[in-house]
Design a protein around this motif. Structure first.
Motif, PDB file in Angstrom:
ATOM      1  N   CYS A 178       0.826  -1.210   0.000  1.00  0.00           N
ATOM      2  CA  CYS A 178       0.000   0.000   0.000  1.00  0.00           C
ATOM      3  C   CYS A 178       0.861   1.261   0.000  1.00  0.00           C
ATOM      4  CB  CYS A 178      -0.911   0.031   1.227  1.00  0.00           C
ATOM      5  SG  CYS A 178      -2.104  -1.325   1.275  1.00  0.00           S
ATOM      6  N   LYS A 179       0.319   2.290  -0.622  1.00  0.00           N
ATOM      7  CA  LYS A 179       0.941   3.609  -0.623  1.00  0.00           C
ATOM      8  C   LYS A 179      -0.163   4.628  -0.395  1.00  0.00           C
ATOM      9  CE  LYS A 179       3.866   6.796  -3.090  1.00  0.00           C
ATOM     10  NZ  LYS A 179       4.727   7.039  -4.225  1.00  0.00           N
ATOM     11  N   THR A 180       0.099   5.582   0.518  1.00  0.00           N
ATOM     12  CA  THR A 180      -0.873   6.625   0.840  1.00  0.00           C
ATOM     13  C   THR A 180      -0.264   7.986   0.531  1.00  0.00           C
ATOM     14  OG1 THR A 180      -1.811   5.263   2.606  1.00  0.00           O
ATOM     15  CG2 THR A 180      -2.322   7.607   2.658  1.00  0.00           C
ATOM     16  N   VAL A 181      -1.038   8.836  -0.120  1.00  0.00           N
ATOM     17  CA  VAL A 181      -0.615  10.209  -0.391  1.00  0.00           C
ATOM     18  C   VAL A 181      -1.714  11.154   0.068  1.00  0.00           C
ATOM     19  CG1 VAL A 181       0.860   9.616  -2.351  1.00  0.00           C
ATOM     20  CG2 VAL A 181      -1.512  10.226  -2.749  1.00  0.00           C
TER      21      VAL A 181
ATOM     22  N   MET B 181      -8.367  16.022 -10.543  1.00  0.00           N
ATOM     23  CA  MET B 181      -7.538  14.841 -10.717  1.00  0.00           C
ATOM     24  C   MET B 181      -6.627  14.642  -9.509  1.00  0.00           C
ATOM     25  SD  MET B 181      -4.261  13.624 -11.603  1.00  0.00           S
ATOM     26  CE  MET B 181      -3.378  15.012 -12.236  1.00  0.00           C
ATOM     27  N   VAL B 182      -6.430  13.377  -9.142  1.00  0.00           N
ATOM     28  CA  VAL B 182      -5.511  12.989  -8.081  1.00  0.00           C
ATOM     29  C   VAL B 182      -4.601  11.905  -8.640  1.00  0.00           C
ATOM     30  CG1 VAL B 182      -5.557  11.415  -6.100  1.00  0.00           C
ATOM     31  CG2 VAL B 182      -6.690  13.553  -5.949  1.00  0.00           C
ATOM     32  N   ALA B 183      -3.299  11.983  -8.381  1.00  0.00           N
ATOM     33  CA  ALA B 183      -2.366  10.975  -8.888  1.00  0.00           C
ATOM     34  C   ALA B 183      -1.540  10.406  -7.747  1.00  0.00           C
ATOM     35  CB  ALA B 183      -1.457  11.581  -9.939  1.00  0.00           C
ATOM     36  N   VAL B 184      -1.351   9.094  -7.763  1.00  0.00           N
ATOM     37  CA  VAL B 184      -0.449   8.404  -6.841  1.00  0.00           C
ATOM     38  C   VAL B 184       0.718   7.923  -7.693  1.00  0.00           C
ATOM     39  CG1 VAL B 184      -0.167   6.456  -5.268  1.00  0.00           C
ATOM     40  CG2 VAL B 184      -2.349   7.668  -5.350  1.00  0.00           C
ATOM     41  N   ASP B 185       1.891   8.543  -7.496  1.00  0.00           N
ATOM     42  CA  ASP B 185       3.062   8.165  -8.284  1.00  0.00           C
ATOM     43  C   ASP B 185       3.637   6.858  -7.759  1.00  0.00           C
ATOM     44  OD1 ASP B 185       2.931  10.367  -9.971  1.00  0.00           O
ATOM     45  OD2 ASP B 185       4.067  11.610  -8.563  1.00  0.00           O
ATOM     46  N   LEU B 186       3.948   5.965  -8.691  1.00  0.00           N
ATOM     47  CA  LEU B 186       4.488   4.648  -8.361  1.00  0.00           C
ATOM     48  C   LEU B 186       5.841   4.507  -9.042  1.00  0.00           C
ATOM     49  CD1 LEU B 186       1.222   2.660  -9.078  1.00  0.00           C
ATOM     50  CD2 LEU B 186       2.065   3.389  -6.848  1.00  0.00           C
TER      51      LEU B 186
ATOM     52  N   ILE C  84     -10.335   5.533 -12.794  1.00  0.00           N
ATOM     53  CA  ILE C  84      -8.961   5.274 -12.367  1.00  0.00           C
ATOM     54  C   ILE C  84      -8.219   4.606 -13.514  1.00  0.00           C
ATOM     55  CG2 ILE C  84      -7.473   4.056 -10.734  1.00  0.00           C
ATOM     56  CD1 ILE C  84      -9.702   4.273  -8.676  1.00  0.00           C
ATOM     57  N   THR C  85      -7.057   5.182 -13.855  1.00  0.00           N
ATOM     58  CA  THR C  85      -6.222   4.639 -14.922  1.00  0.00           C
ATOM     59  C   THR C  85      -4.781   4.552 -14.434  1.00  0.00           C
ATOM     60  OG1 THR C  85      -5.860   6.863 -15.813  1.00  0.00           O
ATOM     61  CG2 THR C  85      -7.659   5.589 -16.787  1.00  0.00           C
ATOM     62  N   LEU C  86      -3.981   3.746 -15.103  1.00  0.00           N
ATOM     63  CA  LEU C  86      -2.542   3.671 -14.839  1.00  0.00           C
ATOM     64  C   LEU C  86      -1.843   4.231 -16.062  1.00  0.00           C
ATOM     65  CD1 LEU C  86      -0.416   2.676 -12.776  1.00  0.00           C
ATOM     66  CD2 LEU C  86      -0.263   0.594 -14.135  1.00  0.00           C
TER      67      LEU C  86
ATOM     68  N   ARG D 178      -3.854   7.288 -11.680  1.00  0.00           N
ATOM     69  CA  ARG D 178      -4.570   8.563 -11.797  1.00  0.00           C
ATOM     70  C   ARG D 178      -6.064   8.357 -11.598  1.00  0.00           C
ATOM     71  NH1 ARG D 178      -4.166  13.277 -16.172  1.00  0.00           N
ATOM     72  NH2 ARG D 178      -6.319  13.975 -16.047  1.00  0.00           N
ATOM     73  N   THR D 179      -6.664   9.223 -10.769  1.00  0.00           N
ATOM     74  CA  THR D 179      -8.106   9.211 -10.554  1.00  0.00           C
ATOM     75  C   THR D 179      -8.672  10.555 -10.971  1.00  0.00           C
ATOM     76  OG1 THR D 179      -7.824   7.744  -8.655  1.00  0.00           O
ATOM     77  CG2 THR D 179      -9.949   8.830  -8.879  1.00  0.00           C
ATOM     78  N   ASP D 180      -9.651  10.515 -11.854  1.00  0.00           N
ATOM     79  CA  ASP D 180     -10.355  11.716 -12.287  1.00  0.00           C
ATOM     80  C   ASP D 180     -11.750  11.698 -11.680  1.00  0.00           C
ATOM     81  OD1 ASP D 180      -8.542  13.049 -14.289  1.00  0.00           O
ATOM     82  OD2 ASP D 180      -8.621  11.027 -15.132  1.00  0.00           O
ATOM     83  N   PHE D 181     -12.052  12.719 -10.888  1.00  0.00           N
ATOM     84  CA  PHE D 181     -13.368  12.873 -10.272  1.00  0.00           C
ATOM     85  C   PHE D 181     -14.156  13.912 -11.052  1.00  0.00           C
ATOM     86  CE2 PHE D 181     -10.749  11.738  -6.564  1.00  0.00           C
ATOM     87  CZ  PHE D 181     -11.482  10.674  -6.073  1.00  0.00           C
ATOM     88  N   SER D 182     -15.458  13.727 -11.140  1.00  0.00           N
ATOM     89  CA  SER D 182     -16.306  14.795 -11.670  1.00  0.00           C
ATOM     90  C   SER D 182     -17.556  14.879 -10.806  1.00  0.00           C
ATOM     91  CB  SER D 182     -16.670  14.562 -13.133  1.00  0.00           C
ATOM     92  OG  SER D 182     -17.452  13.404 -13.277  1.00  0.00           O
ATOM     93  N   GLY D 183     -18.055  16.082 -10.687  1.00  0.00           N
ATOM     94  CA  GLY D 183     -19.239  16.338  -9.874  1.00  0.00           C
ATOM     95  C   GLY D 183     -19.261  17.792  -9.459  1.00  0.00           C
ATOM     96  N   ARG D 184     -20.058  18.111  -8.478  1.00  0.00           N
ATOM     97  CA  ARG D 184     -20.135  19.475  -7.944  1.00  0.00           C
ATOM     98  C   ARG D 184     -19.120  19.569  -6.799  1.00  0.00           C
ATOM     99  NH1 ARG D 184     -24.310  22.247  -9.992  1.00  0.00           N
ATOM    100  NH2 ARG D 184     -25.895  21.046 -11.056  1.00  0.00           N
ATOM    101  N   LEU D 185     -17.891  19.921  -7.170  1.00  0.00           N
ATOM    102  CA  LEU D 185     -16.781  19.912  -6.216  1.00  0.00           C
ATOM    103  C   LEU D 185     -16.940  21.010  -5.172  1.00  0.00           C
ATOM    104  CD1 LEU D 185     -13.876  19.176  -8.708  1.00  0.00           C
ATOM    105  CD2 LEU D 185     -15.181  17.575  -7.322  1.00  0.00           C
ATOM    106  N   PRO D 186     -16.346  20.840  -3.976  1.00  0.00           N
ATOM    107  CA  PRO D 186     -16.508  21.789  -2.870  1.00  0.00           C
ATOM    108  C   PRO D 186     -16.068  23.210  -3.212  1.00  0.00           C
ATOM    109  CG  PRO D 186     -15.535  19.756  -2.085  1.00  0.00           C
ATOM    110  CD  PRO D 186     -15.554  19.676  -3.583  1.00  0.00           C
ATOM    111  N   THR D 187     -16.797  24.163  -2.668  1.00  0.00           N
ATOM    112  CA  THR D 187     -16.474  25.584  -2.884  1.00  0.00           C
ATOM    113  C   THR D 187     -15.619  26.137  -1.748  1.00  0.00           C
ATOM    114  OG1 THR D 187     -18.567  26.196  -1.858  1.00  0.00           O
ATOM    115  CG2 THR D 187     -18.541  26.006  -4.268  1.00  0.00           C
TER     116      THR D 187
END
Length: 184
Positions: A34-37, A53-58, A100-102, A152-161
Motif C-alpha cells: 500500500c501507498k498513501t498520499v 484529478m488525483v495521482a499516486v506516483d508509483l 482510475i487509470t494507470l 490517476r483518478t479523475d473525479f467529476s461532480g459538484r466539487l466543494p467551494t
C-alpha cells in the motif's frame, strides 16, 4: 542413500526432457502493498459540474529490478483505492463519477484499459470514504517494470467551494516466482 540419489536424478532428467516446466521454484506473495498520499485542493470557483484529478506516483522500478529476470514471472494487481478526507468535507456526496487509470510517467507504453469506472447511484447515501475495488485479471507489471507510473483518478461532480484535503490509499497484491532448473 544411493537409491534416493538415483531416483532424484531420474526425476530431474525426466522433467527436463518432458518440458513440463520448472522442477524447483521459489514463490513470494505479498497480499498488501500500500501507498498513501495526501492532497490539498483549493475551493472550486466554477459553478456546476467540474473535474479534479488525483495521482499516486508509483516509482518502483528499482524495487522491481531483482525480479526483471528471464527466470522470473511476476504479477501485480490493484486490490483497491480508498479515498478519505480528514478536513474540509464531511463526505464524498459531491462525486458523481470517477475513473482510475494507470499511466506511464517514464515515457514507456502502458496500454491498459481503465481500471475502475464509477458512477454514483443517486439513491445511495453519501459516504465519508470512497473505496474502489480493482479488476481481478489485470496485471500491472508490464507498465511498472518499464519505469515509473502514475495511478490517476479523475473525479467529476459538484466539487466543494471551500478548500479541502483528501488522503488516497492505493493497495496492490504481488506475486513473484523464480524458476530454477527449468523453463518458466
Amino acid at each position: 542413500m544411493r537409491c534416493f540419489a538415483s531416483t532424484f536424478l531420474a526425476v530431474l532428467a525426466a522433467s527436463g526432457l518432458s518440458g513440463c516446466g520448472s522442477l524447483f521454484f521459489a514463490q513470494l506473495e505479498e497480499p498488501d502493498l500500500c501507498k498513501t498520499v495526501s492532497v490539498d485542493f483549493p475551493a472550486t470557483t466554477a459553478p456546476g459540474t467540474s473535474t479534479q484529478m488525483v495521482a499516486v506516483d508509483l516509482d518502483v522500478h528499482s524495487d522491481l529490478a531483482p525480479f526483471n529476470r528471464s527466470d522470473t514471472t511476476t504479477q501485480l494487481q490493484l486490490k483497491y483505492v480508498e479515498f478519505f478526507s480528514p478536513t474540509g468535507i464531511a463526505d464524498f456526496g459531491f462525486v458523481d463519477a470517477a475513473k482510475i487509470t494507470l499511466q506511464s510517467t517514464s515515457g514507456g507504453s502502458c496500454n491498459l484499459p481503465d481500471l475502475v469506472n464509477y458512477q454514483r447511484d443517486p439513491s445511495s447515501a453519501p459516504q465519508a470514504t470512497l473505496t474502489f475495488t480493482g479488476p481481478d485479471a489485470v496485471d500491472l507489471m508490464p507498465c511498472l517494470s518499464a519505469g515509473s507510473a502514475s495511478l490517476r483518478t479523475d473525479f467529476s461532480g459538484r466539487l466543494p467551494t471551500t478548500p479541502w484535503s483528501m488522503d488516497t490509499k492505493a493497495c496492490f497484491s504481488g506475486k513473484a516466482r523464480i524458476h530454477y532448473l527449468g523453463a518458466k
